[in-house]
Motif scaffolding. Structure first.
Motif, PDB file in Angstrom:
ATOM      1  N   ALA A  31       0.828  -1.213   0.000  1.00  0.00           N
ATOM      2  CA  ALA A  31       0.000   0.000   0.000  1.00  0.00           C
ATOM      3  C   ALA A  31       0.855   1.252   0.000  1.00  0.00           C
ATOM      4  O   ALA A  31       2.068   1.196   0.155  1.00  0.00           O
ATOM      5  N   ASP A  32       0.168   2.359  -0.159  1.00  0.00           N
ATOM      6  CA  ASP A  32       0.820   3.657  -0.042  1.00  0.00           C
ATOM      7  C   ASP A  32       1.426   3.830   1.342  1.00  0.00           C
ATOM      8  O   ASP A  32       0.948   3.276   2.305  1.00  0.00           O
ATOM      9  N   GLY A  33       2.471   4.619   1.406  1.00  0.00           N
ATOM     10  CA  GLY A  33       3.021   4.993   2.704  1.00  0.00           C
ATOM     11  C   GLY A  33       3.554   3.822   3.482  1.00  0.00           C
ATOM     12  O   GLY A  33       3.328   3.693   4.677  1.00  0.00           O
ATOM     13  N   SER A  34       4.293   2.919   2.807  1.00  0.00           N
ATOM     14  CA  SER A  34       4.841   1.770   3.513  1.00  0.00           C
ATOM     15  C   SER A  34       6.181   2.119   4.152  1.00  0.00           C
ATOM     16  O   SER A  34       6.899   1.264   4.609  1.00  0.00           O
ATOM     17  N   PHE A  35       6.489   3.381   4.207  1.00  0.00           N
ATOM     18  CA  PHE A  35       7.754   3.879   4.710  1.00  0.00           C
ATOM     19  C   PHE A  35       7.455   5.019   5.662  1.00  0.00           C
ATOM     20  O   PHE A  35       6.757   5.963   5.303  1.00  0.00           O
ATOM     21  N   VAL A  36       7.952   4.967   6.864  1.00  0.00           N
ATOM     22  CA  VAL A  36       7.758   6.056   7.812  1.00  0.00           C
ATOM     23  C   VAL A  36       9.110   6.412   8.426  1.00  0.00           C
ATOM     24  O   VAL A  36       9.910   5.526   8.714  1.00  0.00           O
ATOM     25  N   VAL A  37       9.358   7.701   8.604  1.00  0.00           N
ATOM     26  CA  VAL A  37      10.589   8.158   9.244  1.00  0.00           C
ATOM     27  C   VAL A  37      10.194   8.826  10.553  1.00  0.00           C
ATOM     28  O   VAL A  37       9.377   9.745  10.573  1.00  0.00           O
ATOM     29  N   THR A  38      10.765   8.313  11.668  1.00  0.00           N
ATOM     30  CA  THR A  38      10.430   8.868  12.980  1.00  0.00           C
ATOM     31  C   THR A  38      11.690   9.392  13.667  1.00  0.00           C
ATOM     32  O   THR A  38      12.810   9.068  13.252  1.00  0.00           O
ATOM     33  N   ASP A  39      11.474  10.174  14.733  1.00  0.00           N
ATOM     34  CA  ASP A  39      12.619  10.575  15.545  1.00  0.00           C
ATOM     35  C   ASP A  39      12.854   9.490  16.593  1.00  0.00           C
ATOM     36  O   ASP A  39      12.181   8.454  16.600  1.00  0.00           O
ATOM     37  N   ALA A  40      13.804   9.727  17.496  1.00  0.00           N
ATOM     38  CA  ALA A  40      14.166   8.710  18.497  1.00  0.00           C
ATOM     39  C   ALA A  40      13.007   8.387  19.440  1.00  0.00           C
ATOM     40  O   ALA A  40      12.983   7.337  20.074  1.00  0.00           O
ATOM     41  N   ASN A  41      12.021   9.301  19.537  1.00  0.00           N
ATOM     42  CA  ASN A  41      10.869   9.070  20.420  1.00  0.00           C
ATOM     43  C   ASN A  41       9.640   8.546  19.672  1.00  0.00           C
ATOM     44  O   ASN A  41       8.522   8.630  20.177  1.00  0.00           O
ATOM     45  N   ASP A  42       9.861   8.056  18.460  1.00  0.00           N
ATOM     46  CA  ASP A  42       8.777   7.500  17.634  1.00  0.00           C
ATOM     47  C   ASP A  42       7.773   8.533  17.133  1.00  0.00           C
ATOM     48  O   ASP A  42       6.669   8.183  16.718  1.00  0.00           O
ATOM     49  N   ASN A  43       8.123   9.804  17.185  1.00  0.00           N
ATOM     50  CA  ASN A  43       7.273  10.824  16.564  1.00  0.00           C
ATOM     51  C   ASN A  43       7.518  10.822  15.060  1.00  0.00           C
ATOM     52  O   ASN A  43       8.679  10.808  14.626  1.00  0.00           O
ATOM     53  N   ILE A  44       6.440  10.831  14.276  1.00  0.00           N
ATOM     54  CA  ILE A  44       6.608  10.784  12.819  1.00  0.00           C
ATOM     55  C   ILE A  44       7.161  12.113  12.313  1.00  0.00           C
ATOM     56  O   ILE A  44       6.636  13.184  12.618  1.00  0.00           O
ATOM     57  N   LEU A  45       8.248  12.030  11.565  1.00  0.00           N
ATOM     58  CA  LEU A  45       8.847  13.215  10.931  1.00  0.00           C
ATOM     59  C   LEU A  45       8.411  13.297   9.473  1.00  0.00           C
ATOM     60  O   LEU A  45       8.031  14.350   8.982  1.00  0.00           O
ATOM     61  N   PHE A  46       8.507  12.150   8.772  1.00  0.00           N
ATOM     62  CA  PHE A  46       8.196  12.103   7.346  1.00  0.00           C
ATOM     63  C   PHE A  46       7.505  10.788   7.015  1.00  0.00           C
ATOM     64  O   PHE A  46       7.670   9.793   7.712  1.00  0.00           O
ATOM     65  N   LYS A  47       6.770  10.813   5.911  1.00  0.00           N
ATOM     66  CA  LYS A  47       6.202   9.580   5.353  1.00  0.00           C
ATOM     67  C   LYS A  47       6.560   9.559   3.882  1.00  0.00           C
ATOM     68  O   LYS A  47       6.807  10.603   3.276  1.00  0.00           O
ATOM     69  N   VAL A  48       6.545   8.364   3.325  1.00  0.00           N
ATOM     70  CA  VAL A  48       6.812   8.234   1.895  1.00  0.00           C
ATOM     71  C   VAL A  48       5.564   7.708   1.231  1.00  0.00           C
ATOM     72  O   VAL A  48       5.011   6.684   1.642  1.00  0.00           O
ATOM     73  N   LYS A  49       5.100   8.429   0.244  1.00  0.00           N
ATOM     74  CA  LYS A  49       3.966   7.970  -0.553  1.00  0.00           C
ATOM     75  C   LYS A  49       4.502   7.706  -1.941  1.00  0.00           C
ATOM     76  O   LYS A  49       5.422   8.383  -2.391  1.00  0.00           O
ATOM     77  N   GLY A  50       3.904   6.744  -2.618  1.00  0.00           N
ATOM     78  CA  GLY A  50       4.422   6.538  -3.961  1.00  0.00           C
ATOM     79  C   GLY A  50       3.832   5.376  -4.687  1.00  0.00           C
ATOM     80  O   GLY A  50       3.090   4.580  -4.128  1.00  0.00           O
ATOM     81  N   ARG A  51       4.199   5.322  -5.953  1.00  0.00           N
ATOM     82  CA  ARG A  51       3.828   4.189  -6.803  1.00  0.00           C
ATOM     83  C   ARG A  51       5.085   3.341  -6.921  1.00  0.00           C
ATOM     84  O   ARG A  51       5.995   3.663  -7.668  1.00  0.00           O
ATOM     85  N   PHE A  52       5.123   2.273  -6.135  1.00  0.00           N
ATOM     86  CA  PHE A  52       6.338   1.474  -6.082  1.00  0.00           C
ATOM     87  C   PHE A  52       6.376   0.404  -7.171  1.00  0.00           C
ATOM     88  O   PHE A  52       7.414  -0.100  -7.511  1.00  0.00           O
ATOM     89  N   PHE A  53       5.217   0.049  -7.689  1.00  0.00           N
ATOM     90  CA  PHE A  53       5.199  -1.088  -8.600  1.00  0.00           C
ATOM     91  C   PHE A  53       4.768  -0.706  -9.999  1.00  0.00           C
ATOM     92  O   PHE A  53       4.356  -1.529 -10.783  1.00  0.00           O
ATOM     93  N   SER A  54       4.851   0.567 -10.290  1.00  0.00           N
ATOM     94  CA  SER A  54       4.562   0.992 -11.659  1.00  0.00           C
ATOM     95  C   SER A  54       5.865   0.952 -12.444  1.00  0.00           C
ATOM     96  O   SER A  54       6.932   0.757 -11.878  1.00  0.00           O
ATOM     97  N   ILE A  55       5.779   1.139 -13.738  1.00  0.00           N
ATOM     98  CA  ILE A  55       6.989   1.134 -14.564  1.00  0.00           C
ATOM     99  C   ILE A  55       7.910   2.263 -14.126  1.00  0.00           C
ATOM    100  O   ILE A  55       9.114   2.123 -14.049  1.00  0.00           O
ATOM    101  N   HIS A  56       7.302   3.383 -13.782  1.00  0.00           N
ATOM    102  CA  HIS A  56       8.069   4.566 -13.407  1.00  0.00           C
ATOM    103  C   HIS A  56       8.003   4.726 -11.889  1.00  0.00           C
ATOM    104  O   HIS A  56       6.979   5.092 -11.357  1.00  0.00           O
TER     105      HIS A  56
END
Length: 199
Positions: A31-56
């Motif tokens: 699914a979308d957003g299968s990647f999350v970036v957190t700080d040392a206290n598990d607070n979400i800093l960034f998420k990754v959204k994307g089309r991982f299985f398309s040609i591009h």
């Protein structure tokens, strides 16, 4: 260490102390957003959204509020696995921030070169380079061709993460280095190595 802050995605991501970020990837998630970036206290800093299985392959790094920071696209038909990073959700050449490419075609270990869009050396001198083993999650990001380390990855195994089907590793980002930029590089690293492993 770098003397001046290197703000690439934004000065708000450059702080005077070391920042430890965790990259959490849901192993089985398509699914979308299968990647999350957190700080040392598990607070979400960034998420990754994307089309991982398309040609591009196209991924967007968004902040915790969902604002797009950078769009990462794989350049199809490029010899050296080239990825480009654009400001916001743009893919317009004028919004190019940096380019990442393998230093050579055949690699046993990861070795990537990063060129900022302001680099006028025609890709002869890189601004950053990444070396190490992606498989072991032990890559190091250096400033240019120097031995100055700007960020370092460490694998973090826990029984909990294995049970939850998550792949988690830590990245230590050194002072005054743009940690959003480092997170974007890790996302590209994952994209390049996904192609290799066929996973």
């Amino acid at each position: 260490m770098m003397s001046q802050p290197a703000a690439i995605l934004g000065p708000q991501y450059c702080v005077p102390q070391v920042v430890d970020i965790a990259i959490v990837r849901k192993v089985m998630s398509l699914a979308d957003g299968s990647f999350v970036v957190t700080d040392a206290n598990d607070n979400i800093l960034f998420k990754v959204k994307g089309r991982f299985f398309s040609i591009h392959d196209r991924r967007v790094l968004v902040d915790a509020a969902g604002n797009p920071l950078v769009t990462l696209t794989e350049k199809i038909m490029s010899a050296h696995d080239r990825w480009q990073a654009f400001r916001g959700e743009s893919t317009d050449p004028k919004d190019l921030i940096f380019t990442v490419k393998r230093s050579s075609m055949i690699q046993l270990k990861t070795k990537l070169h990063v060129f900022l869009s302001t680099n006028t050396t025609n890709e002869h001198v890189c601004d950053f380079r990444i070396e190490g083993s992606w498989l072991e999650r032990s890559c190091v990001v250096y400033a240019g061709e120097s031995n100055n380390v700007v960020a370092q990855m460490h694998k973090k195994h826990s029984v909990q993460s294995v049970l939850l089907g998550k792949d988690k590793f830590m990245v230590t980002v050194y002072p005054n280095v743009d940690y959003a930029f480092i997170a974007a590089i890790i996302v590209i690293l994952d994209g390049i190595n996904k192609d290799d492993s066929g996973d």
